[in-house]
Design a protein around this motif. Structure first.
Motif, PDB file in Angstrom:
ATOM      1  N   TRP A   1       0.828  -1.207   0.000  1.00  0.00           N
ATOM      2  CA  TRP A   1       0.000   0.000   0.000  1.00  0.00           C
ATOM      3  C   TRP A   1       0.865   1.261   0.000  1.00  0.00           C
ATOM      4  O   TRP A   1       0.665   2.168  -0.782  1.00  0.00           O
ATOM      5  N   TRP A   2       1.785   1.326   0.913  1.00  0.00           N
ATOM      6  CA  TRP A   2       2.736   2.434   0.990  1.00  0.00           C
ATOM      7  C   TRP A   2       4.014   1.894   1.622  1.00  0.00           C
ATOM      8  O   TRP A   2       4.020   0.801   2.213  1.00  0.00           O
ATOM      9  N   GLN A   3       5.103   2.621   1.466  1.00  0.00           N
ATOM     10  CA  GLN A   3       6.397   2.136   1.942  1.00  0.00           C
ATOM     11  C   GLN A   3       7.200   3.260   2.595  1.00  0.00           C
ATOM     12  O   GLN A   3       7.106   4.424   2.202  1.00  0.00           O
ATOM     13  N   ILE A   4       7.988   2.878   3.581  1.00  0.00           N
ATOM     14  CA  ILE A   4       8.897   3.802   4.254  1.00  0.00           C
ATOM     15  C   ILE A   4      10.254   3.729   3.571  1.00  0.00           C
ATOM     16  O   ILE A   4      10.793   2.641   3.366  1.00  0.00           O
ATOM     17  N   GLU A   5      10.792   4.887   3.206  1.00  0.00           N
ATOM     18  CA  GLU A   5      12.104   4.939   2.550  1.00  0.00           C
ATOM     19  C   GLU A   5      13.206   4.755   3.582  1.00  0.00           C
ATOM     20  O   GLU A   5      13.336   5.544   4.528  1.00  0.00           O
ATOM     21  N   LEU A   6      13.987   3.684   3.440  1.00  0.00           N
ATOM     22  CA  LEU A   6      15.129   3.450   4.329  1.00  0.00           C
ATOM     23  C   LEU A   6      16.322   4.248   3.809  1.00  0.00           C
ATOM     24  O   LEU A   6      17.167   3.743   3.079  1.00  0.00           O
ATOM     25  N   THR A   7      16.379   5.502   4.185  1.00  0.00           N
ATOM     26  CA  THR A   7      17.494   6.359   3.783  1.00  0.00           C
ATOM     27  C   THR A   7      18.707   6.064   4.647  1.00  0.00           C
ATOM     28  O   THR A   7      18.574   5.474   5.733  1.00  0.00           O
ATOM     29  N   PRO A   8      19.920   6.447   4.201  1.00  0.00           N
ATOM     30  CA  PRO A   8      21.104   6.258   5.050  1.00  0.00           C
ATOM     31  C   PRO A   8      20.935   6.888   6.432  1.00  0.00           C
ATOM     32  O   PRO A   8      21.365   6.310   7.439  1.00  0.00           O
ATOM     33  N   ALA A   9      20.297   8.059   6.500  1.00  0.00           N
ATOM     34  CA  ALA A   9      20.100   8.731   7.787  1.00  0.00           C
ATOM     35  C   ALA A   9      19.202   7.904   8.703  1.00  0.00           C
ATOM     36  O   ALA A   9      19.466   7.766   9.911  1.00  0.00           O
ATOM     37  N   LEU A  10      18.129   7.344   8.140  1.00  0.00           N
ATOM     38  CA  LEU A  10      17.216   6.535   8.945  1.00  0.00           C
ATOM     39  C   LEU A  10      17.898   5.253   9.409  1.00  0.00           C
ATOM     40  O   LEU A  10      17.729   4.817  10.555  1.00  0.00           O
ATOM     41  N   ILE A  11      18.675   4.629   8.521  1.00  0.00           N
ATOM     42  CA  ILE A  11      19.407   3.420   8.897  1.00  0.00           C
ATOM     43  C   ILE A  11      20.371   3.713  10.030  1.00  0.00           C
ATOM     44  O   ILE A  11      20.474   2.944  10.997  1.00  0.00           O
ATOM     45  N   ASN A  12      21.089   4.823   9.945  1.00  0.00           N
ATOM     46  CA  ASN A  12      22.033   5.196  11.003  1.00  0.00           C
ATOM     47  C   ASN A  12      21.309   5.484  12.320  1.00  0.00           C
ATOM     48  O   ASN A  12      21.832   5.180  13.401  1.00  0.00           O
ATOM     49  N   LEU A  13      20.110   6.057  12.228  1.00  0.00           N
ATOM     50  CA  LEU A  13      19.332   6.308  13.442  1.00  0.00           C
ATOM     51  C   LEU A  13      18.941   4.998  14.114  1.00  0.00           C
ATOM     52  O   LEU A  13      19.050   4.854  15.346  1.00  0.00           O
ATOM     53  N   VAL A  14      18.478   4.037  13.325  1.00  0.00           N
ATOM     54  CA  VAL A  14      18.105   2.726  13.873  1.00  0.00           C
ATOM     55  C   VAL A  14      19.319   2.050  14.508  1.00  0.00           C
ATOM     56  O   VAL A  14      19.226   1.473  15.606  1.00  0.00           O
ATOM     57  N   ARG A  15      20.454   2.160  13.839  1.00  0.00           N
ATOM     58  CA  ARG A  15      21.672   1.561  14.396  1.00  0.00           C
ATOM     59  C   ARG A  15      22.034   2.202  15.730  1.00  0.00           C
ATOM     60  O   ARG A  15      22.460   1.517  16.668  1.00  0.00           O
ATOM     61  N   TRP A  16      21.868   3.521  15.827  1.00  0.00           N
ATOM     62  CA  TRP A  16      22.197   4.218  17.061  1.00  0.00           C
ATOM     63  C   TRP A  16      21.230   3.852  18.184  1.00  0.00           C
ATOM     64  O   TRP A  16      21.635   3.583  19.317  1.00  0.00           O
ATOM     65  N   LEU A  17      19.950   3.786  17.854  1.00  0.00           N
ATOM     66  CA  LEU A  17      18.951   3.476  18.867  1.00  0.00           C
ATOM     67  C   LEU A  17      19.135   2.081  19.443  1.00  0.00           C
ATOM     68  O   LEU A  17      18.957   1.860  20.653  1.00  0.00           O
ATOM     69  N   PHE A  18      19.478   1.118  18.575  1.00  0.00           N
ATOM     70  CA  PHE A  18      19.592  -0.276  19.021  1.00  0.00           C
ATOM     71  C   PHE A  18      21.041  -0.701  19.260  1.00  0.00           C
ATOM     72  O   PHE A  18      21.322  -1.885  19.470  1.00  0.00           O
ATOM     73  N   ARG A  19      21.963   0.273  19.222  1.00  0.00           N
ATOM     74  CA  ARG A  19      23.384   0.021  19.477  1.00  0.00           C
ATOM     75  C   ARG A  19      23.942  -1.092  18.583  1.00  0.00           C
ATOM     76  O   ARG A  19      24.641  -1.989  19.037  1.00  0.00           O
TER      77      ARG A  19
END
Length: 312
Positions: free
Chosen positions: A252-270
């Protein structure tokens, strides 16, 4: 006189398909170097196959046999650990050095597309920050291309390899995890990202290699031949769409996994990543000047992702 071929890694995923292909398409005698012969599930006639029990670490014990070979294919490799350099560089170098250039017609070495750039030049990062396996393949190729047999050498570089069924053929690493990926498609379908890659099934690898052994491949340069094997490139988003179509999950719709978003996820989950993983994450497009079965006048059995999924 019957032609003779020496094969390492015959009990692996690609090896099973290759042994079957050679038994079907040629009348050659196959010499298979196997650490565990019980893992070989191919139905073969004993008068056409000789099993040599052992691994590449014992290759010097089979030197006299290798010296008489008309052909050689080496798919065996060590994937990591303290023996990686020994097996993938030193012992593989020894294996190819035993070949007699006056007898051997063609020798095929299996490497990995991960050590090349899109123009089939060696990727410096692979030799500097790659995993043990990647670094050993990088340095091992340079050793092989300087041997007396180099004019008969064809190095093949598989891209992402699918294949196997878990019964009479072992799964490739990717295919072994395919069912887990399919389970997560209800969630993956909401994501999109930039990136592209090639894939190829072990069956199609086997028919390419068999054709290369039988017919060779034109080489218009003075350097040893390098051939990347894969189907035409596919984007990550296209792959998600094809898999969702197969599994009947609507997008239906999709979230763009940008480099910034990927880095944020990495930071949040260490989440920690090595240098090579960081490099691959930034590169994103793994696209090469490649060959397909059609390049050799053949027909690919698995040209699309949905073909792979149907047989999974």
């Amino acid at each position: 006189m019957t032609q003779k071929i020496f094969i390492t890694g015959g009990s692996g995923c690609i090896g099973h398909y290759l042994v079957e292909s050679l038994l079907d398409k040629t009348d050659w005698h196959l010499y298979l170097l196997l650490r565990n012969p019980q893992k070989l599930k191919v139905n073969y006639s004993s008068h056409r196959v000789t099993i040599l029990q052992g691994g590449l670490q014992d290759i010097q014990e089979h030197r006299a046999i290798v010296e008489q070979m008309d052909y050689l294919v080496s798919t065996a490799a060590c994937w990591g650990g303290e023996d990686t350099y020994l097996i993938n560089v030193e012992k593989t170098h020894a294996l190819f050095s035993y070949l007699n250039p006056d007898i051997c017609q063609r020798a095929i070495y299996f490497s990995t597309a991960s050590i090349l750039d899109q123009h089939k030049n060696l990727l410096p990062e692979a030799g500097a920050i790659g995993t043990d396996y990647i670094r050993s393949k990088y340095w091992g190729l340079q050793e092989l291309e300087n041997l007396p047999i180099s004019s008969k050498l064809i190095t093949v570089f598989p891209t992402i390899v699918f294949g196997g069924n878990g019964q009479d053929k072992p799964f490739s690493f990717i295919s072994a995890g395919l069912q887990d990926v399919l389970k997560y498609m209800p969630y993956i379908r909401w994501l999109k990202t930039e990136g592209s890659f090639h894939f190829i099934h072990a069956f199609d690898i086997a028919q390419i290699v068999t054709q290369l052994l039988l017919k060779g491949y034109p080489n218009n340069s003075d350097t040893p031949l390098r051939l990347v094997m894969g189907m035409p490139q596919i984007s990550v988003n296209q792959a998600i769409a094809e898999i969702c179509e197969f599994t009947q999950h609507r997008i239906w719709w999709q979230i763009e996994l940008t480099p910034a978003l990927i880095n944020l996820v990495r930071w949040l989950f260490r989440l920690q990543m090595g240098e090579w993983d960081e490099f691959c994450l930034k590169q994103r497009h793994f696209v090469y000047n490649h060959i397909t079965p059609e390049s050799l006048g053949l027909t690919a059995k698995y040209p699309r992702l949905t073909d792979l999924l149907t047989d999974a």
